[in-house]
Write an enzyme that holds these catalytic residues in place. Structure first.
Site, PDB file in Angstrom:
ATOM      1  CE  LYS A  53      -8.940 -13.871  14.325  1.00 22.01           C
ATOM      2  NZ  LYS A  53      -8.409 -14.674  13.209  1.00 22.01           N
ATOM      3  CD  GLN A  97      -5.746 -14.179  10.657  1.00 20.49           C
ATOM      4  OE1 GLN A  97      -6.031 -14.349  11.836  1.00 20.49           O
ATOM      5  NE2 GLN A  97      -6.655 -13.883   9.745  1.00 20.49           N
ATOM      6  CG  ASP A 120     -10.201 -20.495  13.040  1.00 22.05           C
ATOM      7  OD1 ASP A 120     -10.931 -19.691  13.649  1.00 22.05           O
ATOM      8  OD2 ASP A 120      -9.348 -20.142  12.216  1.00 22.05           O
TER       9      ASP A 120
END
Length: 288
Positions: A53, A97, A120
């Site tokens: 990422k 995460q 997200d």
């Protein structure tokens, strides 16, 4: 053989477009977009995901403000960190995460993120916005599926979509997105009776159940579009490899179109994370 829905190629194109957009804004004197990725512990898979990422961010000009915490970090410290990021004007997206160590309450942490910085797209407010058809940041993997279908002109209007998997990460938000696209949607799962009969009725079949190569050719309607969201690491006589939830080679002989693993939905998920961050950035700076 089925047409391969190439998520890797589309992701590359989209990331180039995002890079051009970010460059234009920074040339106009605006700060770069900022994404904060919080990682806890030393899970090797998580570390790999975070690196990927951050590399993707660097390619398109997004500043990364990641922080890595030890596995024994206190919940309160993470809550305070998220509060600081919520109030940081250089941060447009926040990502925790997963998975987190068992000592931490991931739901409380995720819910503490400012919904407008929820890169997200999993905050309850953003999921509620999706349900109501309102503007908001969308869940990355389902958004990636929809964008890939659109790239190949696969119109869901009037189609029968069966989603195998009911997670809040993929199955449920994807079902809502398909409904929004005028499909007739059924959500199935591991306890669904006569699953094969149901999957064979699908014009578009989505596998997101987390079981290696569970969907076999006899479970697929000839001419269907098959979307494989699964990424499973398996070890057998062929060695260690990544496979999806679909037995790709056999199903490709039956389906009209199929996503590969790797190279299908995975690259699209990362790209939609970047797009969410840039979208949040544009909204926060009044650029759209």
């Amino acid at each position: 053989m089925a047409t391969i829905l190439d998520g890797k190629a589309l992701a590359k194109t989209m990331q180039s477009q995002l890079a051009e957009k970010v460059a234009k804004f920074t040339e106009q004197g605006h700060r770069p977009p900022g994404l904060a990725v919080l990682m806890v512990g030393d899970n090797p898979a998580s570390a790999t995901y975070v690196r990927n990422k951050e590399r993707a961010c660097a390619k398109i000009g997004i500043a990364t403000l990641g922080q890595h915490f030890p596995a024994d970090i206190f919940q309160e410290v993470l809550m305070d960190t998220i509060s600081d990021l919520n109030n940081n004007d250089r941060v447009d997206g926040i990502l925790v995460q997963l998975p987190l160590p068992g000592s931490l309450d991931s739901v409380t942490l995720l819910n503490h993120i400012d919904p407008d910085k929820d890169a997200d797209g999993l905050h309850p407010i953003n999921l509620g916005r999706l349900l109501r058809g309102e503007i908001g940041l969308r869940s990355c993997t389902p958004s990636g599926v929809m964008r890939l279908l659109g790239e190949y002109d696969i119109d869901l209007t009037g189609k029968r979509v069966v989603v195998v998997g009911r997670s809040i990460l993929v199955g449920k938000p994807l079902a809502l997105m398909c409904l929004e696209a005028n499909a007739t949607v059924t959500i199935a799962h591991s306890r669904t009776t006569n699953l094969s009969e149901l999957t064979r009725s699908a014009d578009v079949l989505v596998a997101a159940i987390g079981r290696p190569e569970m969907i076999t050719a006899d479970m697929v309607k000839p001419g269907a579009v098959v979307i494989d969201v699964g990424i499973n690491r398996v070890e057998d006589e062929k060695g260690v490899r990544l496979v999806g939830d679909v037995a790709t080679q056999d199903v490709a002989a039956v389906a009209d179109a199929i996503t590969p693993v790797p190279g299908g939905i995975g690259p699209m998920t990362v790209t939609m994370l970047l797009e969410n961050t840039v979208l949040s950035y544009q909204r926060r700076l009044g650029l759209i």
